[in-house]
Design a protein around this motif. Structure first.
Motif, PDB file in Angstrom:
ATOM      1  N   LEU A   6      52.660  37.191  35.804  1.00 21.67           N
ATOM      2  CA  LEU A   6      51.307  37.690  36.056  1.00 21.67           C
ATOM      3  C   LEU A   6      51.153  38.253  37.467  1.00 21.67           C
ATOM      4  O   LEU A   6      50.443  39.237  37.672  1.00 21.67           O
ATOM      5  CB  LEU A   6      50.286  36.558  35.836  1.00 21.67           C
ATOM      6  CG  LEU A   6      49.950  36.210  34.387  1.00 21.67           C
ATOM      7  CD1 LEU A   6      49.052  34.990  34.332  1.00 21.67           C
ATOM      8  CD2 LEU A   6      49.291  37.393  33.681  1.00 21.67           C
ATOM      9  N   ILE A   7      51.792  37.609  38.443  1.00 21.60           N
ATOM     10  CA  ILE A   7      51.654  38.081  39.829  1.00 21.60           C
ATOM     11  C   ILE A   7      52.844  38.947  40.241  1.00 21.60           C
ATOM     12  O   ILE A   7      52.950  39.331  41.414  1.00 21.60           O
ATOM     13  CB  ILE A   7      51.497  36.901  40.807  1.00 21.60           C
ATOM     14  CG1 ILE A   7      52.750  36.016  40.775  1.00 21.60           C
ATOM     15  CG2 ILE A   7      50.242  36.110  40.506  1.00 21.60           C
ATOM     16  CD1 ILE A   7      52.701  34.884  41.814  1.00 21.60           C
ATOM     17  N   SER A 190      41.274  41.179  43.072  1.00 28.73           N
ATOM     18  CA  SER A 190      41.444  39.799  42.617  1.00 28.73           C
ATOM     19  C   SER A 190      40.476  39.474  41.488  1.00 28.73           C
ATOM     20  O   SER A 190      40.840  38.802  40.514  1.00 28.73           O
ATOM     21  CB  SER A 190      41.236  38.834  43.784  1.00 28.73           C
ATOM     22  OG  SER A 190      42.158  39.078  44.824  1.00 28.73           O
ATOM     23  N   GLN A 191      39.238  39.968  41.606  1.00 28.90           N
ATOM     24  CA  GLN A 191      38.239  39.734  40.563  1.00 28.90           C
ATOM     25  C   GLN A 191      38.648  40.394  39.254  1.00 28.90           C
ATOM     26  O   GLN A 191      38.520  39.800  38.178  1.00 28.90           O
ATOM     27  CB  GLN A 191      36.878  40.270  41.015  1.00 28.90           C
ATOM     28  CG  GLN A 191      36.210  39.467  42.123  1.00 28.90           C
ATOM     29  CD  GLN A 191      34.918  40.122  42.587  1.00 28.90           C
ATOM     30  OE1 GLN A 191      34.763  41.334  42.522  1.00 28.90           O
ATOM     31  NE2 GLN A 191      33.993  39.305  43.063  1.00 28.90           N
ATOM     32  N   ARG A 198      41.806  35.888  32.627  1.00 29.36           N
ATOM     33  CA  ARG A 198      41.127  34.589  32.583  1.00 29.36           C
ATOM     34  C   ARG A 198      41.846  33.546  33.453  1.00 29.36           C
ATOM     35  O   ARG A 198      41.630  32.362  33.299  1.00 29.36           O
ATOM     36  CB  ARG A 198      41.003  34.060  31.141  1.00 29.36           C
ATOM     37  CG  ARG A 198      40.190  34.936  30.214  1.00 29.36           C
ATOM     38  CD  ARG A 198      38.732  34.991  30.661  1.00 29.36           C
ATOM     39  NE  ARG A 198      37.883  35.688  29.698  1.00 29.36           N
ATOM     40  CZ  ARG A 198      37.619  36.997  29.743  1.00 29.36           C
ATOM     41  NH1 ARG A 198      38.164  37.740  30.678  1.00 29.36           N
ATOM     42  NH2 ARG A 198      36.822  37.556  28.848  1.00 29.36           N
ATOM     43  N   GLN A 199      42.684  34.025  34.365  1.00 29.97           N
ATOM     44  CA  GLN A 199      43.382  33.128  35.290  1.00 29.97           C
ATOM     45  C   GLN A 199      42.665  33.185  36.644  1.00 29.97           C
ATOM     46  O   GLN A 199      43.190  33.669  37.637  1.00 29.97           O
ATOM     47  CB  GLN A 199      44.849  33.552  35.435  1.00 29.97           C
ATOM     48  CG  GLN A 199      45.659  33.460  34.169  1.00 29.97           C
ATOM     49  CD  GLN A 199      45.888  32.018  33.738  1.00 29.97           C
ATOM     50  OE1 GLN A 199      45.947  31.107  34.565  1.00 29.97           O
ATOM     51  NE2 GLN A 199      46.006  31.796  32.428  1.00 29.97           N
ATOM     52  N   VAL A 206      45.819  33.657  45.020  1.00 24.57           N
ATOM     53  CA  VAL A 206      46.702  34.731  45.486  1.00 24.57           C
ATOM     54  C   VAL A 206      45.950  35.669  46.431  1.00 24.57           C
ATOM     55  O   VAL A 206      46.475  36.081  47.477  1.00 24.57           O
ATOM     56  CB  VAL A 206      47.273  35.518  44.286  1.00 24.57           C
ATOM     57  CG1 VAL A 206      48.015  36.769  44.769  1.00 24.57           C
ATOM     58  CG2 VAL A 206      48.210  34.638  43.477  1.00 24.57           C
ATOM     59  N   GLY A 207      44.703  36.006  46.068  1.00 25.87           N
ATOM     60  CA  GLY A 207      43.895  36.843  46.944  1.00 25.87           C
ATOM     61  C   GLY A 207      43.672  36.203  48.297  1.00 25.87           C
ATOM     62  O   GLY A 207      43.793  36.852  49.348  1.00 25.87           O
ATOM     63  N   GLY A 208      43.355  34.894  48.292  1.00 22.96           N
ATOM     64  CA  GLY A 208      43.169  34.185  49.553  1.00 22.96           C
ATOM     65  C   GLY A 208      44.440  34.156  50.378  1.00 22.96           C
ATOM     66  O   GLY A 208      44.398  34.302  51.611  1.00 22.96           O
TER      67      GLY A 208
END
Length: 241
Positions: A6-7, A190-191, A198-199, A206-208
């Protein structure tokens, strides 16, 4: 494994999308800092001018834009500006809504906020310059323009670096608020990734983490610039600064 996919940067991964959002965040912040530098220099000069009217204008600017919530300013610039542009368009016969570009509106809004903080940084840096240096420059016949170029500007920039580092970090975090305009910077990216998969926990973490990486790298850049600017200064002068 699913998390890494996913990332990641594969066909089902959101890594490239998030990195593009981080790059856009840097671009918006850099543009806002440049806008703020111009506004901040003008406002600082106004507050130092000794003119009652200019000083009052400078005080009003810094008070308003440091006191009003950043999100409200972004709303005013983006939605208020779009309404104004639409009204102008309709007055010349154009039908429909004319919205301001998200990037331009966001960078301008954060730049206006940044300018209020930068004005105080520049003003404080100017006041920290040794009066003896300015008096010595006048004594040897330096005219005002030459004194400003050779003494004031280099000293102000050197003394302002730590404060500008803090303003950069503030602007970097304020850029997350621009997501309300639809600009796909890091927060918006990120949103989108979180909503699509839905994760939520994963992508907000990850955004932070990406924000922390950006701020950490920024700290290194400004610390390096500060060391370089102070390299030729004697230890006693650095202590007084």
């Amino acid at each position: 494994m699913a998390t890494l996919e996913l990332i990641g940067f594969g066909s089902t991964g959101w890594g490239a999308f998030l990195l593009l959002g981080a790059l856009l965040t840097l671009c918006v912040t850099a543009t806002a800092l440049a806008i703020g530098a111009v506004l901040g220099a003008i406002i600082a000069a106004a507050k130092l001018s000794g003119n009652v009217v200019l000083t009052t204008i400078g005080h009003v600017y810094t008070t308003v834009f440091r006191g009003v919530p950043e999100l409200l300013i972004i709303y005013l610039i983006y939605f208020g500006g779009s309404s104004a542009v639409t009204a102008i368009g309709q007055s010349v016969g154009y039908e429909g809504f004319l919205g301001l570009p998200s990037f331009a509106a966001g960078a301008l809004a954060v730049g206006i906020i940044s300018g209020a903080y930068q004005a105080e940084v520049y003003r404080g840096a100017y006041l920290a310059i040794s009066k003896g240096e300015l008096e010595a420059a006048s004594a040897i016949g330096m005219h005002r323009g030459l004194r400003f170029r050779r003494i004031v500007i280099p000293q102000v920039l050197r003394l302002a670096i730590p404060g500008l580092g803090n303003v950069w970090q503030l602007s970097l975090k304020d850029s997350a608020l621009i997501s309300v305009t639809g600009l796909a910077e890091l927060m918006r990216s990120s949103q989108v990734a979180a909503g699509s998969t839905r994760q939520y926990f994963l992508f907000y973490i990850v955004g932070g983490a990406l924000y922390l990486i950006l701020t950490s790298l920024s700290d290194r850049v400004f610390n390096g610039a500060e060391r370089k600017a102070n390299r030729s200064m004697p230890a006693s002068a650095m202590g007084q600064a």
